[in-house]
Design a protein around this motif. Structure first.
Motif, PDB file in Angstrom:
ATOM      1  N   UNK A   7       0.642  -1.200  -0.044  1.00 22.31           N
ATOM      2  CA  UNK A   7       0.104   0.062  -0.102  1.00 22.31           C
ATOM      3  C   UNK A   7       0.867   1.229   0.009  1.00 22.31           C
ATOM      4  N   UNK A   8       1.034   1.978  -1.339  1.00 23.19           N
ATOM      5  CA  UNK A   8       1.995   3.239  -1.271  1.00 23.19           C
ATOM      6  C   UNK A   8       1.018   4.249  -0.635  1.00 23.19           C
ATOM      7  N   UNK A   9       1.717   4.927   0.348  1.00 23.66           N
ATOM      8  CA  UNK A   9       1.072   6.123   1.204  1.00 23.66           C
ATOM      9  C   UNK A   9       1.967   7.073   1.516  1.00 23.66           C
ATOM     10  N   UNK A  46       0.985  -7.878   4.401  1.00 27.46           N
ATOM     11  CA  UNK A  46       0.533  -6.557   4.131  1.00 27.46           C
ATOM     12  C   UNK A  46       1.767  -5.606   4.585  1.00 27.46           C
ATOM     13  N   UNK A  47       2.190  -4.626   3.768  1.00 25.36           N
ATOM     14  CA  UNK A  47       3.246  -3.557   3.948  1.00 25.36           C
ATOM     15  C   UNK A  47       2.592  -2.383   3.335  1.00 25.36           C
ATOM     16  N   UNK A  48       2.949  -1.142   4.298  1.00 25.12           N
ATOM     17  CA  UNK A  48       2.485   0.070   3.801  1.00 25.12           C
ATOM     18  C   UNK A  48       4.005   0.891   3.381  1.00 25.12           C
ATOM     19  N   UNK A  49       4.199   1.174   2.515  1.00 27.79           N
ATOM     20  CA  UNK A  49       5.251   1.971   2.031  1.00 27.79           C
ATOM     21  C   UNK A  49       4.860   3.667   2.331  1.00 27.79           C
ATOM     22  N   UNK A  68       9.704   2.268   5.272  1.00 26.19           N
ATOM     23  CA  UNK A  68      10.138   3.679   5.081  1.00 26.19           C
ATOM     24  C   UNK A  68      10.721   3.970   3.538  1.00 26.19           C
ATOM     25  N   UNK A  69      10.002   4.630   3.022  1.00 32.24           N
ATOM     26  CA  UNK A  69      10.473   5.238   1.862  1.00 32.24           C
ATOM     27  C   UNK A  69      11.355   6.221   1.526  1.00 32.24           C
ATOM     28  N   UNK A  82       7.631   2.243  -8.388  1.00 36.50           N
ATOM     29  CA  UNK A  82       8.887   2.675  -7.659  1.00 36.50           C
ATOM     30  C   UNK A  82       8.582   2.081  -6.250  1.00 36.50           C
ATOM     31  N   UNK A  83       7.670   2.552  -5.693  1.00 38.13           N
ATOM     32  CA  UNK A  83       7.428   2.150  -4.092  1.00 38.13           C
ATOM     33  C   UNK A  83       6.997   0.631  -4.024  1.00 38.13           C
ATOM     34  N   UNK A  84       6.495  -0.004  -4.946  1.00 40.33           N
ATOM     35  CA  UNK A  84       6.478  -1.401  -4.909  1.00 40.33           C
ATOM     36  C   UNK A  84       7.715  -2.274  -4.986  1.00 40.33           C
ATOM     37  N   UNK A  85       8.513  -1.921  -5.789  1.00 38.52           N
ATOM     38  CA  UNK A  85       9.823  -2.513  -6.113  1.00 38.52           C
ATOM     39  C   UNK A  85      10.767  -2.502  -4.746  1.00 38.52           C
TER      40      UNK A  85
END
Length: 405
Positions: A7-9, A46-49, A68-69, A82-85
């Motif tokens: 989940x990109x956020x 489940x991962x939040x980026x 942490x992005x 990009x966030x998913x990779x």
């Protein structure tokens, strides 16, 4: 079979400030997405980026892992891919080398689609894991006529049909079925996604969803519409005793019908409901922390609080700050607070409490922001109704260690 939902956020949002933490149906958007992923049968992780500390805290509290992005992929030009990779790299690192720790399937889940369901996620996942697709996405059936306007070489722009000939308008039943990409959920074979570095490769499956639930939040108008739709589209989930540690009650319009009677000497009186008093007494005996929090500095509020044996804070301009301080003093996590209100001055507390509840007679904006709404108006037994949610119809004392109210 491992299925990783990402989940990109990110924290930055120009259209809607702090968008991913904006509540819809009383629940922040990122938390809604996490809950949908956790409820999906086929999702294993489940991962939040994110690059934002508050989003990270909300995601962890909801049950997700957090990646942490870095700033390099957290700006306006960064892509979801990009966030998913990056999240896949973080997920795989402790599980193996050279991609050995990758999941079998990776999902891209957008928390800006507030009405995404676990069935949607299981649908796109199943298309890849069971039906042989390489990629899959949620779509909504549409029969809309799409137009484009082209002004090249003309004094006035000319409109023309994209998916139809404007000179020949076939009936709906004679046209091929078309689908609108919802932007909510995508599933990809993890190895193929690493190689292609985009979400559509190989054979792509379309997974239809309910068009009524399709909404992407890009601007404040979308957010307002989502909040109005939430009471209609969200299943009503009522809190139980195990969900809360404290019940905080507004007074006017919540424990009263919001009317004030004034005699010839200027003295104010209000009407309260005896059933509410019974419910509050049962809540107090159950061991839950109780508080009456009111904007009005009024002897009526203080007198009612004394009779109910409930602490009161009144004459409060910033109710959310008072609530936060009260929670800190009593060691209560705000997400474990059930807050009951009826008007717009309660909205800041709704944003703080884990269980914002509106009475049936509440302002429309308050009802839209609530996580649950009573069937009973304020002053007519709404607090008694909430007590039955937590303690049962008989208002029996819940098993708990008594605490000081």
């Amino acid at each position: 079979m491992t299925v990783l939902a990402v989940i990109p956020a990110r924290g930055g949002s120009k259209g809607v400030p702090a968008k991913n933490l904006a509540p819809v149906g009383g629940v922040p958007l990122v938390v809604r997405a996490v809950r949908a992923c956790l409820a999906a049968r086929r999702v294993t992780d489940v991962v939040v980026s994110t690059d934002d500390a508050l989003i990270a805290e909300a995601a962890r509290t909801a049950g997700a892992e957090v990646v942490l992005r870095p700033a390099a992929i957290a700006g306006d030009t960064a892509t979801s891919e990009d966030a998913v990779l990056h999240a896949m790299d973080a997920y795989a690192a402790p599980r193996g080398e050279d991609g050995e720790g990758d999941p079998d399937v990776v999902l891209l889940v957008q928390c800006t689609s507030p009405f995404l369901t676990a069935d949607d996620l299981d649908g796109v996942t199943g298309a890849v894991t069971e039906d042989g697709a390489d990629t899959a996405l949620t779509v909504a059936p549409t029969h809309g006529f799409v137009w484009r306007q082209d002004g090249a070489g003309r004094t006035e722009p000319d409109g023309y049909g994209v998916n139809h000939d404007k000179a020949n308008r076939p009936r709906r039943q004679d046209r091929p079925q078309e689908y609108l990409e919802t932007g909510a959920a995508y599933a990809m074979r993890a190895d193929g996604f690493r190689a292609a570095r985009h979400r559509f490769f190989g054979r792509t499956a379309l997974v239809p969803t309910d068009p009524a639930r399709v909404l992407e939040i890009d601007d404040p108008h979308d957010l307002a519409r989502a909040r109005l739709l939430a009471p209609l589209l969200d299943p009503q989930v009522l809190p139980s005793y195990d969900d809360v540690d404290a019940v905080v009650l507004d007074f006017d319009g919540t424990q009263t019908d919001d009317k004030v009677h004034i005699d010839s000497d200027g003295r104010e009186t209000v009407a309260v409901h005896r059933g509410d008093g019974l419910g509050i007494a049962a809540l107090r005996r159950s061991g839950l922390h109780l508080l009456i929090l009111s904007t009005e500095q009024n002897p009526v509020v203080a007198a009612r609080a004394r009779k109910l044996q409930v602490p009161v804070l009144h004459g409060i301009d910033r109710k959310d700050l008072a609530l936060k301080q009260w929670c800190d003093e009593h060691g209560i996590a705000p997400e474990r607070v059930l807050y009951v209100g009826n008007d717009v001055n309660d909205l800041p507390c709704f944003g703080l409490a884990g269980w914002p509840v509106a009475v049936a007679s509440a302002h429309d904006e308050v009802r839209a922001a609530a996580r649950a709404v009573t069937t009973t108006p304020g002053g007519e037994g709404a607090v008694r109704e909430i007590a039955t949610w937590l303690l049962g119809p008989a208002l029996s004392t819940a098993p708990a260690t008594p605490t000081a109210p």
